[in-house]
Design a protein around this motif. Structure first.
Motif, PDB file in Angstrom:
ATOM      1  N   ARG A 124       0.831  -1.211   0.000  1.00  0.00           N
ATOM      2  CA  ARG A 124       0.000   0.000   0.000  1.00  0.00           C
ATOM      3  C   ARG A 124       0.865   1.261   0.000  1.00  0.00           C
ATOM      4  O   ARG A 124       0.534   2.236  -0.656  1.00  0.00           O
ATOM      5  CB  ARG A 124      -0.948  -0.009   1.205  1.00  0.00           C
ATOM      6  CG  ARG A 124      -1.872   1.204   1.284  1.00  0.00           C
ATOM      7  CD  ARG A 124      -3.170   0.879   1.950  1.00  0.00           C
ATOM      8  NE  ARG A 124      -3.939   2.059   2.288  1.00  0.00           N
ATOM      9  CZ  ARG A 124      -4.672   2.772   1.417  1.00  0.00           C
ATOM     10  NH1 ARG A 124      -4.704   2.407   0.143  1.00  0.00           N
ATOM     11  NH2 ARG A 124      -5.347   3.834   1.804  1.00  0.00           N
TER      12      ARG A 124
ATOM     13  N   PHE B 276       0.876   4.333  -2.724  1.00  0.00           N
ATOM     14  CA  PHE B 276       0.796   5.770  -2.452  1.00  0.00           C
ATOM     15  C   PHE B 276       1.696   6.548  -3.412  1.00  0.00           C
ATOM     16  O   PHE B 276       1.357   7.638  -3.872  1.00  0.00           O
ATOM     17  CB  PHE B 276       1.248   6.098  -1.022  1.00  0.00           C
ATOM     18  CG  PHE B 276       0.336   5.633   0.071  1.00  0.00           C
ATOM     19  CD1 PHE B 276      -1.011   5.395  -0.157  1.00  0.00           C
ATOM     20  CD2 PHE B 276       0.826   5.443   1.352  1.00  0.00           C
ATOM     21  CE1 PHE B 276      -1.849   4.974   0.862  1.00  0.00           C
ATOM     22  CE2 PHE B 276       0.003   5.028   2.389  1.00  0.00           C
ATOM     23  CZ  PHE B 276      -1.346   4.794   2.132  1.00  0.00           C
TER      24      PHE B 276
ATOM     25  N   ILE C 111       4.558  12.351   3.771  1.00  0.00           N
ATOM     26  CA  ILE C 111       3.661  12.194   2.629  1.00  0.00           C
ATOM     27  C   ILE C 111       2.749  13.406   2.430  1.00  0.00           C
ATOM     28  O   ILE C 111       2.345  13.718   1.308  1.00  0.00           O
ATOM     29  CB  ILE C 111       2.843  10.884   2.783  1.00  0.00           C
ATOM     30  CG1 ILE C 111       2.152  10.496   1.470  1.00  0.00           C
ATOM     31  CG2 ILE C 111       1.859  10.972   3.952  1.00  0.00           C
ATOM     32  CD1 ILE C 111       1.583   9.086   1.504  1.00  0.00           C
TER      33      ILE C 111
ATOM     34  N   PRO D  36       3.928  12.261  -3.019  1.00  0.00           N
ATOM     35  CA  PRO D  36       3.495  11.269  -3.997  1.00  0.00           C
ATOM     36  C   PRO D  36       3.039  11.948  -5.288  1.00  0.00           C
ATOM     37  O   PRO D  36       2.605  13.113  -5.266  1.00  0.00           O
ATOM     38  CB  PRO D  36       2.318  10.573  -3.304  1.00  0.00           C
ATOM     39  CG  PRO D  36       2.508  10.839  -1.856  1.00  0.00           C
ATOM     40  CD  PRO D  36       3.142  12.193  -1.778  1.00  0.00           C
TER      41      PRO D  36
END
Length: 437
Positions: free
Chosen positions: A59, A63, A231, A269
């Motif tokens: 996962r 991202f 992130i 991202p």
């Protein structure tokens, strides 16, 4: 005693190190904090046969749009959990794998079924939540309400859990219950300050209630605790840049862009890179501020590498901003053709609103404001289908308002501005003075 995750669900590993690292890695993921990938890798190294850290690591790859790595780790997790895993873990792995593989509607169905049996499986529950979750990108017109209702259904299972309060509060905010949403989100934030998702959700509530100065202070006070590799680091500063625009401070907005949002410097991202850059530069231009052409060109070149083909409608709309602003008619035409083909084949859940927005943006950039108005007016209520948050989608309404102004329809523009100022009375509307062009 068998190992459990932080929510009391059994873990199929005998390794203390693997269980500890997995729990920590999931918390880092749920808080959007740095170190999630490295921590999950430690869990994998401690027990390579333990499936859950593999699917969680997949996962994280997803991202960052590392599709091949994400899919290969998801496939391995499926193999491992079939050999050693509980029914809950098998369902957990399968649900996350479906999401990673882009099998949207299967992933939603699997998520909802899984949550019925294991409502405290937070990583699975996280899939449909948030502005980039399964619900938001499903094409649903009521995804804000759906997230709120889902959180309400499972709230009894979480109590004062910092992650759940963060996401439940944000769902309330996006669904229109801003005061309650802000209160609940702030409760979660105060339980764990090292939580980028909570800081972000509070900023959304502040955006909705017009607390621009408070939002600016929050970012200034909190962002030094959050690594630039986080992130959400760039996106949280993007919120601060929106606040600068509300104060008509284009210089500060551009400074924030140069510092953390420009594709050459950001560590975000790909989806955040493209959407944050395009939307901020477009807003600056639409409000009448000068944006150097080189900024558009450099960002567009980076974006084309990240999203060379039509994909998520939310990404496509932002790629259309780049193509329209740089007058790249070939790129715009090619993307629009693919979007329309997917629509004709029934493969575009968001529906006709997507090509309508793309055409309207092109007309706006070509200074055909009357046509832009004509194209946007019938679909404004459907913009929600492209996903993202209300703060992000407001760019389309902003474009519509400026197009109304520049095509001479000032009373209609004024009515929309007055409605916004009624919702957020502390805002100023001076920024629109330059937008009339």
């Amino acid at each position: 005693m068998a190992h459990q995750d932080r929510y009391g669900l059994p873990l199929s590993t005998a390794s203390d190190a693997a269980a500890d690292a997995y729990r920590d890695g999931v918390d880092l993921m749920l808080s959007g904090w740095t170190g999630m990938a490295e921590t999950l890798e430690r869990a994998i190294a401690a027990d390579p046969g333990f499936a859950l850290p593999h699917i969680a690591r997949a996962r994280v790859h997803a991202f960052y749009q590392q599709g091949d790595l994400a899919r290969s780790k998801a496939a391995l997790a499926r193999e491992l959990v079939a050999r050693r895993g509980t029914e809950r873990e098998r369902s957990h792995v399968e649900t996350l794998a479906l999401s990673i593989e882009g099998r949207l509607h299967e992933a939603i169905a699997s998520t909802l079924k899984h949550i019925e049996s294991w409502p405290r499986d937070a990583l699975v529950l996280s899939l449909p939540l948030g502005a980039f979750g399964l619900f938001a990108f499903s094409g649903m017109a009521d995804h804000d309400r759906a997230r709120h209702e889902l959180c309400e259904r499972v709230a009894q299972h979480y109590g004062e859990d910092w992650w759940f309060l963060t996401m439940a509060g944000w769902a309330m905010t996006e669904n229109g219950d801003v005061a309650r949403g802000r209160s609940v989100t702030e409760r979660g934030f105060n339980l764990r300050r090292a939580n980028a998702h909570a800081a972000h959700a509070v900023l959304h509530a502040m955006f909705e209630d017009g607390s621009i100065e408070a939002a600016d202070r929050l970012v200034d006070d909190w962002i030094p605790t959050y690594d630039r590799a986080g992130i959400l680091h760039g996106h949280i500063r993007w919120h601060q840049a929106l606040g600068a625009l509300e104060r008509d401070d284009s210089a500060r907005a551009l400074a924030i862009y140069a510092d953390v949002l420009q594709p050459a410097v950001t560590q975000a991202p790909p989806l955040n890179v493209v959407t944050d850059a395009a939307s901020l530069l477009w807003r600056l231009s639409a409000y009448g501020h000068t944006v150097p052409k080189t900024l558009w060109q450099e960002a567009d070149a980076a974006a084309q590498k990240m999203f060379p083909k039509s994909s998520l409608p939310f990404a496509d709309v932002h790629m259309a901003l780049f193509a329209a602003a740089t007058q790249n008619h070939a790129a715009l035409t090619a993307r629009l053709a693919t979007i329309e083909q997917r629509l004709a084949e029934g493969k575009l859940p968001a529906g006709p609103v997507v090509p309508a927005i793309v055409r309207a943006l092109a007309a706006f950039a070509g200074e055909d404001y009357a046509s832009s108005v004509q194209m946007l007016a019938p679909v404004l209520a459907e913009v929600v289908r492209i996903g993202g948050s209300h703060a992000q989608r407001e760019l389309i309404e902003d474009t519509y308002i400026v197009a109304l102004m520049r095509s001479g329809e000032l009373p209609r523009a004024r009515a929309l501005l007055d409605a916004r100022l009624h919702r957020r009375p502390s805002l100023r509307d001076t920024r629109w003075q330059a937008a009339t062009g």
